[in-house]
Design an enzyme around this catalytic site. Sequence first.
Site, short mmCIF file in Angstrom:
data_model
loop_
_atom_site.label_atom_id
_atom_site.label_comp_id
_atom_site.label_asym_id
_atom_site.label_seq_id
_atom_site.Cartn_x
_atom_site.Cartn_y
_atom_site.Cartn_z
N GLU A 154 64.71 53.66 41.34
CA GLU A 154 63.73 54.76 41.37
C GLU A 154 64.32 56.06 41.95
OE1 GLU A 154 60.24 53.89 43.74
OE2 GLU A 154 59.12 55.50 42.78
N GLU A 248 50.66 53.69 42.00
CA GLU A 248 51.20 53.81 43.35
C GLU A 248 50.73 55.17 43.86
OE1 GLU A 248 55.43 52.92 45.30
OE2 GLU A 248 55.26 54.91 44.43
C1 LER Z 1 58.35 53.83 46.13
O1 LER Z 1 57.99 53.43 44.86
C2 LER Z 1 58.18 55.27 46.31
O2 LER Z 1 57.80 55.97 45.40
C3 LER Z 1 58.51 55.85 47.59
O3 LER Z 1 58.11 57.20 47.62
C4 LER Z 1 57.85 55.14 48.73
O4 LER Z 1 58.42 55.62 49.90
MN MN Z 2 57.20 55.16 43.47
#
Ligand code: LER
Ligand code: MN
Length: 271
Positions: A154, A248
């Site tokens: 990510e 999220e």
């Molecule tokens: C995790 O998926 C994320 O996006 C981070 O910003 C969490 O700290």
């Molecule tokens: Mn994230």
Amino acid sequence: MIRSAVTIALVPQLKTGPWIYWYHLEESMRKAAALGFDAIELFTASGHAVQPDTLKILLERYNLKLAAVGTGAGKVINGLTLTDQHSDIRKHAVAFIKEMMEFGGRFGAPAIIGSMQGNSLPGTEHDHSMELLAEGMHTLDQHAGSLGVKLIYEPLNRYETNLINTLGDGAAFIGRYKFKHIQLLADLFHMNIEEADLKKSLAENMLHIGHVHFADSNRRPMGFGHTQMKDIANTLITSGYNGYVSAEAFPWPDPDQAALQTIRSFHQYFK
Ligand code: LER
Ligand code: MN
């Protein structure tokens, strides 16, 4: 087909984080199923925090899939990152992520590497930190191959990492090291900060995208900020995205209303 997922955090130390449901696994799954989510994304303290047999029973009971497992607890609780200057900490970070991959892999779900990538800290050459990241990811890419599961990397916004901030740089990193099992996570909140053009970036890097985090510009549930989601959703659909759109986002104004807003937005844009 694009499917919906919602996050459940079971780790008290992550308290202020952007997760919709908190602490109670079965109760959260019951609520997610009642709203019609396809899957859950889990944040646990480790790869051993939830008994796989228990999770299997609950997933069957509520007809849900496991979309992904987050590894952020490795950094928040244990201070582990893949780019720490100390090799024993990097080793522990790799071992922690491997356990999470094995836990998720039992359900066909990838682990996500977000904050565990770490940062290039003052006094460290950026190139050296990138080499450390590549070294850890290489081991984990091979582990993903042996488990037959993807691994999700990510790109985060600049306030969380200075390693890789955009999908384009993430795709270049995968290409440079020829990783075979690593895909990118397009987190719409991070992208809102870092990308010049979200639609263009998604379309250009679609071959590498394995997961999407669904949050508005202010990280509230989609529809509570100013992200132009219609165009973004159309880009995902027309470019052939075939994975989860997983909420999220902050549990704003509370987890139940956040989940409801998320599933309404999902239906508005993806059904
Ligand atoms: C995790 O998926 C994320 O996006 C981070 O910003 C969490 O700290
Ligand atoms: Mn994230």
